[in-house]
Write a protein that holds these residues in place. Structure first.
Motif, PDB file in Angstrom:
ATOM      1  N   MET A   1      13.336  47.444  -0.344  1.00  0.00           N
ATOM      2  CA  MET A   1      14.319  48.017   0.567  1.00  0.00           C
ATOM      3  C   MET A   1      13.695  48.881   1.657  1.00  0.00           C
ATOM      4  SD  MET A   1      17.499  48.955  -1.947  1.00  0.00           S
ATOM      5  CE  MET A   1      17.270  48.326  -3.585  1.00  0.00           C
ATOM      6  N   ALA A   2      12.433  49.260   1.482  1.00  0.00           N
ATOM      7  CA  ALA A   2      11.754  50.043   2.507  1.00  0.00           C
ATOM      8  C   ALA A   2      11.198  49.173   3.625  1.00  0.00           C
ATOM      9  CB  ALA A   2      10.622  50.857   1.884  1.00  0.00           C
ATOM     10  N   VAL A   3      11.287  47.851   3.475  1.00  0.00           N
ATOM     11  CA  VAL A   3      10.819  46.939   4.514  1.00  0.00           C
ATOM     12  C   VAL A   3      11.831  46.930   5.666  1.00  0.00           C
ATOM     13  CG1 VAL A   3      10.198  44.542   5.019  1.00  0.00           C
ATOM     14  CG2 VAL A   3       9.683  45.531   2.776  1.00  0.00           C
ATOM     15  N   PRO A   4      11.377  46.993   6.925  1.00  0.00           N
ATOM     16  CA  PRO A   4      12.321  46.991   8.059  1.00  0.00           C
ATOM     17  C   PRO A   4      13.237  45.779   8.094  1.00  0.00           C
ATOM     18  CG  PRO A   4      10.135  47.639   8.787  1.00  0.00           C
ATOM     19  CD  PRO A   4       9.989  47.190   7.365  1.00  0.00           C
ATOM     20  N   LEU A   5      12.775  44.636   7.583  1.00  0.00           N
ATOM     21  CA  LEU A   5      13.621  43.449   7.522  1.00  0.00           C
ATOM     22  C   LEU A   5      14.499  43.550   6.274  1.00  0.00           C
ATOM     23  CD1 LEU A   5      14.145  40.719   8.957  1.00  0.00           C
ATOM     24  CD2 LEU A   5      12.555  39.682   7.325  1.00  0.00           C
ATOM     25  N   VAL A   6      15.796  43.762   6.472  1.00  0.00           N
ATOM     26  CA  VAL A   6      16.691  44.059   5.343  1.00  0.00           C
ATOM     27  C   VAL A   6      16.923  42.857   4.444  1.00  0.00           C
ATOM     28  CG1 VAL A   6      17.872  45.845   6.673  1.00  0.00           C
ATOM     29  CG2 VAL A   6      18.786  43.521   6.660  1.00  0.00           C
ATOM     30  N   THR A   7      16.492  41.675   4.872  1.00  0.00           N
ATOM     31  CA  THR A   7      16.663  40.474   4.055  1.00  0.00           C
ATOM     32  C   THR A   7      16.110  40.660   2.653  1.00  0.00           C
ATOM     33  OG1 THR A   7      16.628  38.969   5.949  1.00  0.00           O
ATOM     34  CG2 THR A   7      15.956  38.059   3.830  1.00  0.00           C
ATOM     35  N   PHE A   8      14.947  41.263   2.531  1.00  0.00           N
ATOM     36  CA  PHE A   8      14.316  41.440   1.228  1.00  0.00           C
ATOM     37  C   PHE A   8      15.162  42.342   0.322  1.00  0.00           C
ATOM     38  CE2 PHE A   8      10.798  40.565   4.173  1.00  0.00           C
ATOM     39  CZ  PHE A   8      10.200  39.496   3.528  1.00  0.00           C
ATOM     40  N   GLY A   9      15.583  43.471   0.827  1.00  0.00           N
ATOM     41  CA  GLY A   9      16.339  44.415   0.021  1.00  0.00           C
ATOM     42  C   GLY A   9      17.716  43.916  -0.355  1.00  0.00           C
ATOM     43  N   VAL A  10      18.453  43.351   0.608  1.00  0.00           N
ATOM     44  CA  VAL A  10      19.802  42.863   0.333  1.00  0.00           C
ATOM     45  C   VAL A  10      19.760  41.701  -0.653  1.00  0.00           C
ATOM     46  CG1 VAL A  10      21.846  41.773   1.347  1.00  0.00           C
ATOM     47  CG2 VAL A  10      20.702  43.657   2.548  1.00  0.00           C
TER      48      VAL A  10
ATOM     49  N   LEU B   1       6.011  43.383   0.576  1.00  0.00           N
ATOM     50  CA  LEU B   1       4.923  44.282   0.951  1.00  0.00           C
ATOM     51  C   LEU B   1       4.044  43.660   2.031  1.00  0.00           C
ATOM     52  CD1 LEU B   1       3.625  45.955  -2.334  1.00  0.00           C
ATOM     53  CD2 LEU B   1       4.577  47.089  -0.322  1.00  0.00           C
ATOM     54  N   LEU B   2       3.711  42.382   1.866  1.00  0.00           N
ATOM     55  CA  LEU B   2       2.866  41.706   2.846  1.00  0.00           C
ATOM     56  C   LEU B   2       3.568  41.598   4.192  1.00  0.00           C
ATOM     57  CD1 LEU B   2       1.194  38.858   0.754  1.00  0.00           C
ATOM     58  CD2 LEU B   2       0.118  40.893   1.719  1.00  0.00           C
ATOM     59  N   TRP B   3       4.868  41.289   4.173  1.00  0.00           N
ATOM     60  CA  TRP B   3       5.612  41.191   5.437  1.00  0.00           C
ATOM     61  C   TRP B   3       5.586  42.543   6.145  1.00  0.00           C
ATOM     62  CZ3 TRP B   3       9.169  42.905   8.784  1.00  0.00           C
ATOM     63  CH2 TRP B   3       9.668  42.010   9.734  1.00  0.00           C
ATOM     64  N   SER B   4       5.795  43.595   5.398  1.00  0.00           N
ATOM     65  CA  SER B   4       5.791  44.932   5.978  1.00  0.00           C
ATOM     66  C   SER B   4       4.411  45.288   6.528  1.00  0.00           C
ATOM     67  CB  SER B   4       6.215  45.956   4.919  1.00  0.00           C
ATOM     68  OG  SER B   4       6.337  47.244   5.480  1.00  0.00           O
ATOM     69  N   ALA B   5       3.353  44.937   5.796  1.00  0.00           N
ATOM     70  CA  ALA B   5       1.997  45.252   6.233  1.00  0.00           C
ATOM     71  C   ALA B   5       1.610  44.489   7.487  1.00  0.00           C
ATOM     72  CB  ALA B   5       1.012  44.940   5.105  1.00  0.00           C
ATOM     73  N   LEU B   6       2.102  43.260   7.614  1.00  0.00           N
ATOM     74  CA  LEU B   6       1.728  42.419   8.747  1.00  0.00           C
ATOM     75  C   LEU B   6       2.532  42.702  10.002  1.00  0.00           C
ATOM     76  CD1 LEU B   6       1.270  38.979   6.955  1.00  0.00           C
ATOM     77  CD2 LEU B   6      -0.518  40.342   8.026  1.00  0.00           C
ATOM     78  N   TYR B   7       3.817  43.005   9.837  1.00  0.00           N
ATOM     79  CA  TYR B   7       4.701  43.037  11.009  1.00  0.00           C
ATOM     80  C   TYR B   7       5.339  44.397  11.277  1.00  0.00           C
ATOM     81  CZ  TYR B   7       4.012  38.153   9.950  1.00  0.00           C
ATOM     82  OH  TYR B   7       3.425  36.943   9.658  1.00  0.00           O
ATOM     83  N   ALA B   8       5.096  45.375  10.429  1.00  0.00           N
ATOM     84  CA  ALA B   8       5.597  46.736  10.664  1.00  0.00           C
ATOM     85  C   ALA B   8       4.406  47.685  10.648  1.00  0.00           C
ATOM     86  CB  ALA B   8       6.614  47.129   9.596  1.00  0.00           C
ATOM     87  N   ARG B   9       3.863  47.964  11.812  1.00  0.00           N
ATOM     88  CA  ARG B   9       2.610  48.711  11.909  1.00  0.00           C
ATOM     89  C   ARG B   9       2.704  50.123  11.339  1.00  0.00           C
ATOM     90  NH1 ARG B   9       0.419  47.126  17.993  1.00  0.00           N
ATOM     91  NH2 ARG B   9      -0.303  45.017  17.479  1.00  0.00           N
ATOM     92  N   ASP B  10       3.897  50.714  11.408  1.00  0.00           N
ATOM     93  CA  ASP B  10       4.035  52.092  10.933  1.00  0.00           C
ATOM     94  C   ASP B  10       4.423  52.176   9.465  1.00  0.00           C
ATOM     95  OD1 ASP B  10       6.528  51.012  11.276  1.00  0.00           O
ATOM     96  OD2 ASP B  10       7.439  52.830  12.126  1.00  0.00           O
ATOM     97  N   SER B  11       4.436  51.062   8.751  1.00  0.00           N
ATOM     98  CA  SER B  11       4.817  51.065   7.335  1.00  0.00           C
ATOM     99  C   SER B  11       3.673  51.592   6.484  1.00  0.00           C
ATOM    100  CB  SER B  11       5.191  49.651   6.876  1.00  0.00           C
ATOM    101  OG  SER B  11       4.052  48.802   6.882  1.00  0.00           O
TER     102      SER B  11
END
Length: 322
Positions: free
Chosen positions: A43-52, A102-112
Protein backbone atom coordinates in the motif's frame (compact mmCIF):
# COMPACT_ATOMS: atom_id res chain seq x y z
CA UNK A 1 -3.07 12.31 -3.31
CA UNK A 2 -0.22 9.80 -3.84
CA UNK A 3 0.41 7.19 -1.23
CA UNK A 4 4.02 7.31 -0.05
CA UNK A 5 6.23 6.30 2.86
CA UNK A 6 5.66 9.64 4.57
CA UNK A 7 1.90 9.22 4.45
CA UNK A 8 0.03 7.53 7.28
CA UNK A 9 -2.56 6.06 4.93
CA UNK A 10 -0.72 2.75 4.24
CA UNK A 11 -0.12 2.17 7.95
CA UNK A 12 -3.74 2.95 8.81
CA UNK A 13 -5.12 0.64 6.12
CA UNK A 14 -2.71 -2.17 6.99
CA UNK A 15 -3.56 -1.82 10.68
CA UNK A 16 -7.29 -1.91 9.89
CA UNK A 17 -6.93 -5.14 7.93
CA UNK A 18 -4.84 -6.71 10.68
CA UNK A 19 -7.35 -5.68 13.34
CA UNK A 20 -10.17 -7.13 11.21
CA UNK A 21 -8.27 -10.40 10.85
CA UNK A 22 -7.58 -10.67 14.58
CA UNK A 23 -11.14 -9.79 15.52
CA UNK A 24 -12.59 -12.32 13.09
CA UNK A 25 -9.93 -14.86 14.07
CA UNK A 26 -8.82 -15.27 10.46
CA UNK A 27 -5.26 -14.30 11.46
CA UNK A 28 -3.04 -15.60 14.24
CA UNK A 29 -0.68 -13.13 16.01
CA UNK A 30 2.19 -14.17 13.74
CA UNK A 31 -0.12 -14.01 10.73
CA UNK A 32 -1.20 -10.52 11.73
CA UNK A 33 2.42 -9.36 11.96
CA UNK A 34 3.22 -10.78 8.51
CA UNK A 35 0.01 -9.33 7.08
CA UNK A 36 0.91 -5.86 8.37
CA UNK A 37 4.35 -5.99 6.74
CA UNK A 38 2.96 -7.23 3.42
CA UNK A 39 0.02 -4.82 3.56
CA UNK A 40 2.12 -1.78 4.36
CA UNK A 41 4.69 -2.72 1.71
CA UNK A 42 2.12 -2.97 -1.08
CA UNK A 43 0.00 0.00 0.00
CA UNK A 44 3.00 2.31 0.28
CA UNK A 45 3.60 1.99 -3.47
CA UNK A 46 2.42 5.11 -5.41
CA UNK A 47 0.54 2.85 -7.83
CA UNK A 48 -2.56 1.94 -5.81
CA UNK A 49 -3.21 -1.16 -7.93
CA UNK A 50 -0.98 -3.25 -5.67
CA UNK A 51 -2.60 -2.19 -2.41
CA UNK A 52 -6.23 -2.28 -3.57
CA UNK A 53 -5.76 -5.69 -5.18
CA UNK A 54 -4.33 -7.05 -1.94
CA UNK A 55 -7.30 -5.70 0.04
CA UNK A 56 -9.81 -7.29 -2.37
CA UNK A 57 -7.87 -10.55 -2.28
CA UNK A 58 -7.75 -10.64 1.50
CA UNK A 59 -11.41 -9.77 2.08
CA UNK A 60 -12.70 -12.14 -0.63
CA UNK A 61 -10.44 -15.00 0.45
CA UNK A 62 -11.32 -14.56 4.12
CA UNK A 63 -15.02 -14.56 3.31
CA UNK A 64 -14.70 -17.69 1.18
CA UNK A 65 -12.84 -19.46 3.98
CA UNK A 66 -15.81 -18.99 6.30
CA UNK A 67 -18.55 -20.06 3.88
CA UNK A 68 -20.02 -23.35 5.02
CA UNK A 69 -17.47 -23.76 7.84
CA UNK A 70 -19.75 -26.15 9.72
CA UNK A 71 -19.86 -28.54 6.77
CA UNK A 72 -16.10 -28.30 6.18
CA UNK A 73 -15.55 -29.12 9.86
CA UNK A 74 -17.49 -32.34 9.35
CA UNK A 75 -15.45 -33.27 6.27
CA UNK A 76 -11.92 -32.34 7.37
CA UNK A 77 -10.11 -33.61 10.47
CA UNK A 78 -8.53 -30.65 12.28
CA UNK A 79 -10.20 -28.04 10.06
CA UNK A 80 -9.67 -24.49 11.31
CA UNK A 81 -13.15 -23.02 11.60
CA UNK A 82 -12.26 -19.38 11.06
CA UNK A 83 -9.38 -19.88 8.64
CA UNK A 84 -6.83 -19.04 11.34
CA UNK A 85 -3.79 -18.18 9.17
CA UNK A 86 -0.28 -17.89 10.56
CA UNK A 87 2.75 -16.01 9.18
CA UNK A 88 3.84 -18.91 6.98
CA UNK A 89 0.43 -19.12 5.30
CA UNK A 90 0.26 -15.36 4.79
CA UNK A 91 3.71 -15.21 3.19
CA UNK A 92 3.09 -18.26 1.02
CA UNK A 93 0.03 -16.51 -0.40
CA UNK A 94 1.45 -13.01 -0.93
CA UNK A 95 5.26 -13.00 -1.05
CA UNK A 96 5.63 -12.69 -4.83
CA UNK A 97 3.10 -9.86 -4.98
CA UNK A 98 4.90 -7.96 -2.21
CA UNK A 99 8.28 -8.36 -3.95
CA UNK A 100 6.76 -7.20 -7.26
CA UNK A 101 5.31 -4.13 -5.54
CA UNK A 102 8.69 -3.33 -3.97
CA UNK A 103 10.47 -3.62 -7.32
CA UNK A 104 7.90 -1.40 -9.05
CA UNK A 105 8.35 1.21 -6.35
CA UNK A 106 12.16 1.00 -6.54
CA UNK A 107 12.18 1.35 -10.32
CA UNK A 108 9.54 3.99 -10.93
CA UNK A 109 9.21 5.98 -7.68
CA UNK A 110 12.57 7.64 -7.07
CA UNK A 111 11.61 9.03 -3.66
CA UNK A 112 10.39 5.67 -2.30
CA UNK A 113 12.19 3.91 0.53
CA UNK A 114 12.70 0.88 -1.72
CA UNK A 115 14.59 2.98 -4.28
CA UNK A 116 16.65 4.63 -1.56
CA UNK A 117 17.54 1.25 -0.03
CA UNK A 118 18.64 -0.27 -3.35
CA UNK A 119 20.68 2.81 -4.23
CA UNK A 120 22.44 2.67 -0.86
CA UNK A 121 23.24 -1.00 -1.41
CA UNK A 122 24.46 -0.34 -4.95
CA UNK A 123 21.93 -2.77 -6.43
CA UNK A 124 20.61 -2.19 -9.95
CA UNK A 125 17.54 -4.13 -11.09
CA UNK A 126 16.83 -2.29 -14.33
CA UNK A 127 16.38 1.14 -15.87
CA UNK A 128 14.79 3.59 -13.45
CA UNK A 129 12.10 5.58 -15.22
CA UNK A 130 10.04 8.00 -13.08
CA UNK A 131 6.36 7.14 -13.34
CA UNK A 132 4.07 9.67 -14.97
CA UNK A 133 0.50 8.41 -14.93
CA UNK A 134 -0.59 11.18 -17.28
CA UNK A 135 1.92 10.27 -19.97
CA UNK A 136 2.21 6.48 -19.79
CA UNK A 137 0.05 3.65 -18.52
CA UNK A 138 1.80 1.16 -16.20
CA UNK A 139 0.31 -1.74 -18.17
CA UNK A 140 1.40 -0.38 -21.59
CA UNK A 141 4.61 1.45 -20.65
CA UNK A 142 7.34 2.83 -22.92
CA UNK A 143 10.18 0.40 -23.76
CA UNK A 144 12.42 1.88 -21.06
CA UNK A 145 9.81 0.93 -18.42
CA UNK A 146 8.77 -2.41 -19.90
CA UNK A 147 9.25 -4.19 -16.56
CA UNK A 148 6.22 -2.31 -15.19
CA UNK A 149 3.84 -4.53 -17.19
CA UNK A 150 5.67 -7.68 -16.09
CA UNK A 151 5.47 -6.76 -12.40
CA UNK A 152 1.74 -6.02 -12.63
CA UNK A 153 1.07 -9.39 -14.23
CA UNK A 154 3.25 -11.15 -11.66
CA UNK A 155 1.09 -9.57 -8.96
CA UNK A 156 -2.07 -10.56 -10.81
CA UNK A 157 -0.80 -14.12 -11.23
CA UNK A 158 -0.02 -14.54 -7.53
CA UNK A 159 -3.22 -13.15 -6.08
CA UNK A 160 -5.49 -15.03 -8.47
CA UNK A 161 -4.47 -18.39 -6.96
CA UNK A 162 -5.05 -18.16 -3.29
CA UNK A 163 -4.82 -16.15 -2.77
CA UNK A 164 -0.58 -17.04 -5.44
CA UNK A 165 -3.46 -13.11 -6.63
CA UNK A 166 -3.20 -12.33 -6.95
CA UNK A 167 -5.15 -14.52 -9.35
CA UNK A 168 -3.52 -17.83 -8.60
CA UNK A 169 -4.00 -17.41 -4.87
CA UNK A 170 -7.59 -16.23 -4.93
CA UNK A 171 -8.63 -18.83 -7.48
CA UNK A 172 -6.99 -21.64 -5.49
CA UNK A 173 -8.40 -20.35 -2.20
CA UNK A 174 -11.91 -20.18 -3.63
CA UNK A 175 -11.53 -23.57 -5.30
CA UNK A 176 -10.26 -25.17 -2.09
CA UNK A 177 -12.64 -23.45 0.32
CA UNK A 178 -15.80 -23.52 -1.81
CA UNK A 179 -15.09 -26.63 -3.86
CA UNK A 180 -15.44 -28.79 -0.76
CA UNK A 181 -19.06 -27.61 -0.53
CA UNK A 182 -19.96 -29.01 -3.96
CA UNK A 183 -22.94 -31.37 -3.95
CA UNK A 184 -21.22 -33.84 -6.28
CA UNK A 185 -18.04 -35.66 -5.14
CA UNK A 186 -14.79 -34.31 -6.56
CA UNK A 187 -12.60 -36.33 -8.91
CA UNK A 188 -8.85 -36.75 -8.49
CA UNK A 189 -6.96 -34.83 -11.18
CA UNK A 190 -4.54 -37.70 -11.82
CA UNK A 191 -7.05 -40.56 -12.08
CA UNK A 192 -10.40 -38.80 -12.72
CA UNK A 193 -11.94 -41.10 -10.10
CA UNK A 194 -14.27 -39.86 -7.32
CA UNK A 195 -12.59 -39.05 -4.00
CA UNK A 196 -13.87 -37.73 -0.64
CA UNK A 197 -14.43 -33.96 -0.46
CA UNK A 198 -11.34 -32.17 0.83
CA UNK A 199 -8.87 -34.53 -0.87
CA UNK A 200 -5.76 -32.77 -2.13
CA UNK A 201 -5.90 -32.72 -5.93
CA UNK A 202 -9.67 -33.13 -6.05
CA UNK A 203 -11.54 -31.25 -8.78
CA UNK A 204 -15.19 -30.19 -8.57
CA UNK A 205 -17.42 -28.09 -10.76
CA UNK A 206 -17.97 -25.50 -8.03
CA UNK A 207 -14.26 -25.33 -7.22
CA UNK A 208 -13.26 -24.90 -10.87
CA UNK A 209 -15.85 -22.19 -11.49
CA UNK A 210 -14.80 -20.46 -8.28
CA UNK A 211 -11.15 -20.39 -9.35
CA UNK A 212 -12.06 -18.91 -12.73
CA UNK A 213 -14.36 -16.36 -11.09
CA UNK A 214 -11.69 -15.42 -8.55
CA UNK A 215 -9.18 -14.80 -11.31
CA UNK A 216 -11.67 -12.71 -13.26
CA UNK A 217 -12.46 -10.66 -10.15
CA UNK A 218 -8.79 -9.84 -9.63
CA UNK A 219 -8.36 -8.95 -13.30
CA UNK A 220 -11.29 -6.54 -13.07
CA UNK A 221 -9.89 -5.07 -9.84
CA UNK A 222 -6.46 -4.39 -11.34
CA UNK A 223 -8.02 -2.90 -14.49
CA UNK A 224 -10.37 -0.58 -12.60
CA UNK A 225 -7.62 0.75 -10.32
CA UNK A 226 -5.35 1.48 -13.29
CA UNK A 227 -8.13 3.28 -15.16
CA UNK A 228 -9.11 5.25 -12.06
CA UNK A 229 -5.59 6.44 -11.26
CA UNK A 230 -3.97 6.85 -14.67
CA UNK A 231 -5.16 9.26 -17.37
CA UNK A 232 -3.02 7.38 -19.88
CA UNK A 233 -4.75 4.09 -18.98
CA UNK A 234 -8.19 5.69 -19.36
CA UNK A 235 -7.36 6.84 -22.88
CA UNK A 236 -6.67 3.22 -23.91
CA UNK A 237 -9.01 1.40 -21.54
CA UNK A 238 -9.73 -1.50 -23.89
CA UNK A 239 -6.02 -2.36 -24.02
CA UNK A 240 -6.09 -2.42 -20.21
CA UNK A 241 -9.37 -4.16 -19.37
CA UNK A 242 -9.42 -6.97 -21.95
CA UNK A 243 -5.97 -8.50 -21.31
CA UNK A 244 -6.23 -8.18 -17.54
CA UNK A 245 -9.64 -9.86 -17.35
CA UNK A 246 -8.68 -12.65 -19.78
CA UNK A 247 -5.27 -13.32 -18.27
CA UNK A 248 -6.72 -13.08 -14.76
CA UNK A 249 -9.33 -15.72 -15.54
CA UNK A 250 -6.65 -17.89 -17.14
CA UNK A 251 -4.34 -17.53 -14.14
CA UNK A 252 -7.11 -18.40 -11.69
CA UNK A 253 -7.83 -21.63 -13.55
CA UNK A 254 -4.20 -22.52 -14.23
CA UNK A 255 -3.14 -21.85 -10.66
CA UNK A 256 -5.91 -24.03 -9.30
CA UNK A 257 -5.05 -26.89 -11.69
CA UNK A 258 -1.35 -26.67 -10.86
CA UNK A 259 -2.14 -26.63 -7.15
CA UNK A 260 -4.37 -29.67 -7.60
CA UNK A 261 -1.70 -31.54 -9.58
CA UNK A 262 0.94 -30.89 -6.93
CA UNK A 263 -1.52 -31.78 -4.18
CA UNK A 264 -2.44 -35.07 -5.84
CA UNK A 265 1.15 -36.17 -6.44
CA UNK A 266 3.47 -34.59 -3.86
CA UNK A 267 1.10 -34.05 -0.90
CA UNK A 268 -0.26 -37.03 0.97
CA UNK A 269 -4.05 -37.21 1.41
CA UNK A 270 -5.18 -39.48 4.25
CA UNK A 271 -8.70 -40.52 5.18
CA UNK A 272 -9.61 -41.41 8.76
CA UNK A 273 -12.15 -44.22 8.47
CA UNK A 274 -13.40 -43.90 12.05
CA UNK A 275 -14.50 -40.27 11.61
CA UNK A 276 -15.04 -40.33 7.82
CA UNK A 277 -12.92 -37.22 7.43
CA UNK A 278 -9.81 -36.09 5.55
CA UNK A 279 -6.75 -35.58 7.77
CA UNK A 280 -5.41 -32.03 7.31
CA UNK A 281 -1.97 -30.58 8.09
CA UNK A 282 -3.51 -28.57 10.93
CA UNK A 283 -4.90 -31.71 12.53
CA UNK A 284 -1.48 -33.29 12.97
CA UNK A 285 -0.56 -36.93 12.55
CA UNK A 286 -3.25 -39.50 13.41
CA UNK A 287 -2.84 -41.47 16.63
CA UNK A 288 -0.80 -44.69 16.40
CA UNK A 289 -2.97 -47.55 15.25
CA UNK A 290 -5.65 -45.27 13.77
CA UNK A 291 -7.64 -46.67 10.86
CA UNK A 292 -6.16 -44.43 8.16
CA UNK A 293 -6.32 -44.89 4.40
CA UNK A 294 -3.92 -43.13 2.03
CA UNK A 295 -5.94 -41.81 -0.90
CA UNK A 296 -3.22 -40.24 -3.02
CA UNK A 297 0.13 -38.48 -3.11
CA UNK A 298 3.61 -38.75 -1.65
CA UNK A 299 4.33 -37.17 1.72
CA UNK A 300 6.82 -34.64 0.31
CA UNK A 301 5.10 -31.24 0.52
CA UNK A 302 2.78 -29.58 3.01
CA UNK A 303 -0.25 -27.55 1.98
CA UNK A 304 1.69 -24.30 2.51
CA UNK A 305 4.55 -25.52 0.35
CA UNK A 306 2.15 -26.54 -2.42
CA UNK A 307 0.58 -23.07 -2.30
CA UNK A 308 3.99 -21.40 -2.43
CA UNK A 309 5.27 -23.42 -5.38
CA UNK A 310 2.08 -23.15 -7.43
CA UNK A 311 1.72 -19.42 -6.78
CA UNK A 312 5.32 -18.62 -7.74
CA UNK A 313 5.16 -20.73 -10.91
CA UNK A 314 1.89 -19.16 -12.01
CA UNK A 315 3.03 -15.63 -11.20
CA UNK A 316 6.33 -16.02 -13.07
CA UNK A 317 4.62 -17.67 -16.03
CA UNK A 318 2.03 -14.91 -16.31
CA UNK A 319 4.70 -12.23 -15.99
CA UNK A 320 6.68 -13.86 -18.79
CA UNK A 321 3.94 -14.52 -21.36
CA UNK A 322 1.20 -11.92 -20.75
Amino acid sequence: MPISLTSSIPAILASALVFHGLRKRSLSPSGAAAAFVVGYTTMAVPLVTFGVSLIVFYLTGSRATKVGKALKHKLEEGHQDAGYRNATQVLCNSLSAAVAALLWSALYARDSWAATLLDAAGVRVGAKVPYDLERWCPLTPPPAAALSRTLIFITLGELCCSPQTLCLLLGDTLASELGILSRSPPILITTLRPVPPGTNGGLSTMGTLSSLGGGMLMGVTVALTLIWQSIACRSQWTDVVVPLVLWGTFAGGLGSLLDSLLGATLQCSRYLNTTKRIVTDEGGAPAPGADVKVISGLDLLTNNQVNLVSSIVTAMLLGAVA
